[in-house]
Design an enzyme around this catalytic site. Structure first.
Site, PDB file in Angstrom:
ATOM      1  N   SER A 124     -44.405  34.584  57.434  1.00  0.00           N
ATOM      2  CA  SER A 124     -44.329  35.040  58.836  1.00  0.00           C
ATOM      3  C   SER A 124     -44.188  33.933  59.864  1.00  0.00           C
ATOM      4  O   SER A 124     -43.903  34.203  61.024  1.00  0.00           O
ATOM      5  CB  SER A 124     -45.551  35.893  59.180  1.00  0.00           C
ATOM      6  OG  SER A 124     -45.405  37.168  58.617  1.00  0.00           O
ATOM      7  N   LYS A 133     -49.742  33.936  69.057  1.00  0.00           N
ATOM      8  CA  LYS A 133     -49.432  35.215  68.411  1.00  0.00           C
ATOM      9  C   LYS A 133     -50.549  36.215  68.710  1.00  0.00           C
ATOM     10  O   LYS A 133     -51.736  35.840  68.706  1.00  0.00           O
ATOM     11  CB  LYS A 133     -49.286  34.984  66.908  1.00  0.00           C
ATOM     12  CG  LYS A 133     -48.623  36.123  66.139  1.00  0.00           C
ATOM     13  CD  LYS A 133     -48.451  35.736  64.658  1.00  0.00           C
ATOM     14  CE  LYS A 133     -47.765  36.812  63.846  1.00  0.00           C
ATOM     15  NZ  LYS A 133     -47.614  36.433  62.418  1.00  0.00           N
ATOM     16  N   SER A 143     -43.240  38.168  60.444  1.00  0.00           N
ATOM     17  CA  SER A 143     -43.777  38.946  61.528  1.00  0.00           C
ATOM     18  C   SER A 143     -43.825  38.192  62.870  1.00  0.00           C
ATOM     19  O   SER A 143     -43.860  38.806  63.927  1.00  0.00           O
ATOM     20  CB  SER A 143     -45.189  39.405  61.184  1.00  0.00           C
ATOM     21  OG  SER A 143     -46.053  38.278  61.075  1.00  0.00           O
TER      22      SER A 143
END
Ligand SMILES: [Zn+2]
Lengths: 499, 500
Positions: free
Chosen positions: B179, B80, B155
């Site tokens: 997330s 990420k 997210s």
């Protein structure tokens, strides 16, 4: 700026009660910074002692320096504080370019040490108990240099440089409760208090404690209220007053300034002010108000500091003697008169004299060297006497040679000059400069005879009982011997010749 | 090569260690696929073939030298883009960090390198991880491989779409309120949020420090367990990381056994507010577990009602402070306004242009919640709710070994559907938020397709703090029940991206 109007100090004290509060920041001398492993080192090239954490780079996290906590606890204990069982860090949020994260990691409602006191003795012998509210841990900010512009301030500068070497250096902020009842002694009490704090952290070796380097910095809060009034007056906070003399002057100035305003029916503005030692006054800085909202909240990146009882006791055991007690002990042991001893304290030479005495010199001779000749030389070179390149051991060695009659005071001063000039140990200087007392009596007598020959009437006078006439001959002999003779012995020899 | 890209990490690791396939071959297969398909899914923000292959080559060399360093040796991974990497930009999905290449690796990234796992690239996210759809990414939304018109969750939608689309065999996510788990549910993948402190946060660009936790996003429970074993553990750079070991997750997966298992169903998160197809999948899971011999218990967590409200005070408060460092002074974007720029208006202009709308919304919320005069009413009260939620969970865990909820109230919604409705967006995390507030571990595993739209549904398994192994054990039990029924993982049913 128009010069502010002041009331005379005597009138101000007569009419108002002074309340002061002092915040002292002590920079700890830990090897590394408060929350990262970077060197805590004064004077390095800018931005060389930095890492992601103290630069506040995205993703970086703090980790608490155990030694800094230990030093903070030690300071707390020295101030008779209680030590928190759960000391939490908090974030103080505000934007400023010297603050890498735009928040300062500090402590808010759970400081490491709280509720202490310290007794402060003024010159008159009067003793004040100064109540300590708290001592908390926090990190220093970086250092800004503003280039261009007239004021050297951020406003008007063409650009500014930031050095983050100081960012994250551990600080302990010691905050007093309001100090009442000092009356006309408030300025002296403020300065004496800060000196006491400085002496404590220095004697514990938790800080380098050099005020001129900002290791110990003071913010002085001053407010006045009409005598008998209950409500505290509005206070001003003069920031970063960095010498003992300035602290005294700041408090005195603020008393006079505020008294004038209040007496004229005016209002004191709650603000931070700056002290200008060169011009002898404070000037207004940022207005401080309730709008100053730091949005403190517990630092979520750090777990609370929970010192065990055992650890606190361990630290208590290592606490050195309290400076006040030490001073008392040394003055008694050395037999110094009050005035002599105050001289020593004022010139901050306790450590040096103590070391010189332990190296074998008598207390009086050690005192005379440090507060006399060495202070004079330091002053001439515009350095601190403590920073002269001569050790207490060397001073003691020179004194030993005087005591044994191998050096006169005058030759000894030459030896000192040689040591300071980097010519080596006293013995080496004596050797290379040829600075020995001439003890060869034959040589002395020859010199005396030579001098007497050019001043034939002297013998006559001495025989007539005018012994002071010998002085002129002694002078000539000393000159002949380039000062390296024992004047007392020369005198004896002259008198013997006259018999 | 499709066999390689649709294989689990555990299988790939086996192929590599037995030298049947090299790390370079596997990494190449994924790079080929992601270079072709990333324009469709927008899973990756940055990738660099040469860099990834260099790492793969090194892994192969070690293997040839007989020095394999980890059970996932040579298996590539997506990271990420809110974890710092010295060899790739790190943007956190924000314009304010565009082009920033960090000077240091996050601890997790360092561990991946030490485990010789080549990094394929950095995955998309909502700006600073604020969102549940990736629509708030400054670099455009990622798309769900099940239906490219839908969100992949957020997210961490970059990581979840990369897993579901077979653009990576493994991915790293971060979970502040869901997330990792919410995107896993949206894409039929597995996503685990370990116990707070189980994985170091050093190098994770903080959203809310007391809630953030890094974890795995994968094809299977075993893959997630293997990855947590690699990235977990104490880190002196993160004071909040746990000093004690949580044991081996892989071991726990291997020993999975339903015998004596007490499964709690949370009253407040089992009935109202769930899409019928999602609810049906959940009920089906409970039935399967009961049939397999687990004891099903209903537990009461009355404070959960306030979880979302408390979360949206604590998170913005911490975020408002964490994001203060983005000021143009030391790194990232600098906007110099016309006229006579002072430091204040350079900072202001940079933040005005550099931050997107959701970030600004939360900074304002958080600044307000921490302001004097409001602190007690907002931040203070939220912290009390947090304590109550912890107490509710502690009580529930005296009755049950694990707690089960649907991971998300709905299946993946359409891009654009909720983007202008912050409240609707915030409610996506209603089931995942309590775990972050309490610091306990939670995992989402796929438990079927919702009947009304044919999209994946996720099951959330919560375990007591530091019992991550227990969480993996139950996740593995559930996974096996479904594998027995389906004969393959749910992700195997993802449509052919190349044809879409
Ligand atoms: Zn540092």
């Amino acid at each position: 700026m128009a010069k502010e109007q002041l009331m005379s100090y005597e009138d101000a004290i007569e009419r108002f009660e002074v309340v002061i509060g002092l915040e002292v920041h002590v920079e700890l001398n830990t090897v590394s910074k408060m929350f990262c492993g970077c060197a805590n080192n004064f004077g390095s090239e800018p931005n060389t002692n930095v890492c992601p954490t103290c630069l506040g780079l995205p993703g970086s996290l703090p980790a608490v320096n155990r030694k800094a906590v230990e030093s903070s606890i030690a300071i707390g204990l020295a101030l008779d504080c209680q030590i928190a069982s759960n000391g939490r860090f908090a974030r103080k949020n505000y934007f400023y370019p010297d603050l890498a994260k735009n928040f300062q990691t500090s402590q808010f409602d759970e400081p490491i040490a709280f509720e202490g006191e310290i007794s402060i003795e003024l010159e008159t012998g009067e003793v004040f108990m100064v109540p300590i509210e708290r001592a908390h841990m926090e990190e220093d900010a970086g250092k800004l240099t503003h280039v261009g512009g007239a004021t050297g301030r951020i406003q008007g500068a063409e650009y500014s440089l930031v050095d983050y070497n100081r960012a994250g250096v551990p600080l302990v902020e010691i905050v007093t409760k309001p100090i009442y009842g000092a009356l006309d002694k408030a300025p002296e009490l403020a300065a004496t208090y800060v000196r006491a704090i400085r002496d404590i952290v220095k004697s514990m070796n938790v800080s380098d404690a050099k005020m001129e380097r900002g290791n110990v910095r003071c913010d002085a809060n001053v407010s006045l209220r009409e005598k008998g009034a209950e409500k505290l007056g509005t206070r001003t906070e003069t920031k970063n007053v960095n010498s003992l003399k300035s602290i005294e002057n700041t408090v005195r100035y603020e008393i006079r300034r505020q008294a004038f305003i209040l007496a004229a029916g005016g209002k004191i503005i709650q603000e931070t002010r700056h002290w200008h030692e060169d011009r002898g006054h404070t000037s207004a800085g940022r207005p401080k108000s309730d709008a100053d909202d730091y949005r403190y909240f517990p630092e979520p990146d750090l777990v609370p500091v929970q010192p065990s009882k055992e650890w606190i006791e361990e630290i208590r055991q290592t606490l050195s003697e309290k400076p006040a007690l030490r001073r008392k002990r040394l003055q008694t042991a050395w037999g110094f008169a009050d005035l002599e001893f105050r001289d020593v304290l004022n010139s901050d030479l306790l450590d040096e004299i103590e070391a010189t005495v332990s190296a074998g010199a008598s207390p009086q001779s050690a005192r005379k060297w440090w507060t006399g000749e060495l202070a004079r030389l330091a002053n001439a070179q515009q350095v601190a006497v403590q920073d002269l390149p001569i050790t207490p051991e060397q001073v003691a060695a020179i004194q030993r040679l005087i005591d044994s009659g191998e050096l006169t005071d005058r030759i000894a001063r030459d030896v000192v000059a040689g040591v300071l000039a980097g010519e080596g140990e006293p013995a080496e200087v004596i050797e290379s400069r040829g600075l020995k007392i001439v003890t060869d009596e034959g040589a002395l007598i020859a010199a005396i005879d030579k001098a007497l020959a050019s001043q034939p009437d002297v013998m006559e006078k001495i025989r007539d009982g005018k012994l002071q006439a010998a002085g002129a001959v002694i002078g000539a002999v000393m000159q002949e011997m380039r000062g390296q003779a024992d004047a007392a012995r020369v005198r004896e020899l002259i008198l013997e010749r006259a018999k | 090569m499709t066999e390689i890209t649709s294989s689990s990490a555990a299988v790939l690791a086996g192929l590599i260690s037995s030298k049947q396939v090299s790390s370079v071959e596997i990494t190449t297969a994924f790079l080929d696929r992601l270079e072709k398909l990333n324009p469709k899914t927008n899973s990756y923000l940055h990738f660099n073939r040469e860099n990834s292959l260099a790492q793969a080559k090194k892994a192969d060399q070690q293997l040839a030298d007989g020095t394999a360093v980890s059970p996932l040796h040579g298996v590539p991974i997506a990271v990420k883009d809110n974890l710092t990497t010295t060899d790739a930009p790190t943007t956190a999905g924000s314009k304010i960090l565009e082009g920033w290449v960090p000077q240091y690796d996050a601890t997790v990234v360092r561990k991946l390198r030490e485990a010789s796992m080549p990094i394929l690239g950095k995955t998309n996210l909502d700006e600073f991880a604020m969102g549940s759809s990736t629509e708030f990414s400054a670099y455009g939304p990622s798309r769900n491989p099940w239906d490219l018109s839908r969100i992949p969750g957020g997210s961490g939608g970059g990581s979840s779409s990369a897993i579901a689309g077979h653009l990576a065999p493994l991915a790293i996510g971060s979970d502040t309120g869901g997330s990792i788990r919410f995107p896993a549910a949206m894409t039929g993948s597995v996503g685990a949020k370990p116990t707070y402190g189980a994985v170091s946060r050093y190098g994770l660009i903080a959203l809310a420090s007391s809630l953030d936790q890094i974890g795995p996003v994968t094809n299977s429970v075993m893959d997630a367990a293997m990855l947590q074993d690699v990235i977990g553990g104490y880190d002196p750079r993160d004071s909040t990381s746990l000093p004690n070991s949580l044991g081996s997750m892989v071991q726990s997966v291997k020993e999975a056994d339903v015998k004596g298992l007490r499964v709690g169903v949370i009253k407040q998160l089992s009935s109202d507010g769930f899409q019928p197809g999602v609810k049906a999948c959940f009920d089906d899971t409970i039935e399967k577990l009961a049939a397999a011999g687990a004891e099903i218990i209903e537990v009461d967590c009355p404070s959960f009602e306030y979880a979302v409200a408390a979360y949206y005070l604590i998170l913005p408060a911490e975020a408002s402070s964490n994001l203060a460092k983005f000021d143009s002074v030391r790194f990232g974007l600098r906007v110099t306004p016309d006229g006579n720029p002072t430091i204040e208006n350079v900072m202001a202009a940079t933040r005005e242009q550099g931050f997107g709308p959701e970030v600004k919304r939360r900074i304002i919320l958080g600044t307000y919640a921490l302001s004097s005069g409001h602190y007690d009413a907002y931040y203070g009260s939220a912290q009390k709710v947090r304590t109550l939620i912890q107490q509710d969970l502690a009580m529930a865990f005296t009755q049950a070994d694990v707690l089960l909820t649907p991971t998300a109230p709905t299946t993946a919604f359409k891009i654009g559907e909720k983007v202008d409705d912050p409240l609707a967006m915030y409610l996506n995390d209603v089931a995942t938020i309590p775990a972050n507030l309490a610091g306990i571990p939670g995992i989402s595993v796929p438990n079927g397709l919702a009947s009304e739209d044919g999209l994946p549904s996720g099951l959330q398994i919560l375990a007591p703090a530091m019992q991550d192994a227990q969480m993996y054990r139950v996740a593995s039990i559930v996974e096996k029940l479904y594998m027995d029924q389906w004969g393959a993982s749910l992700i195997a049913r993802v449509p052919d991206l190349e044809a879409l």
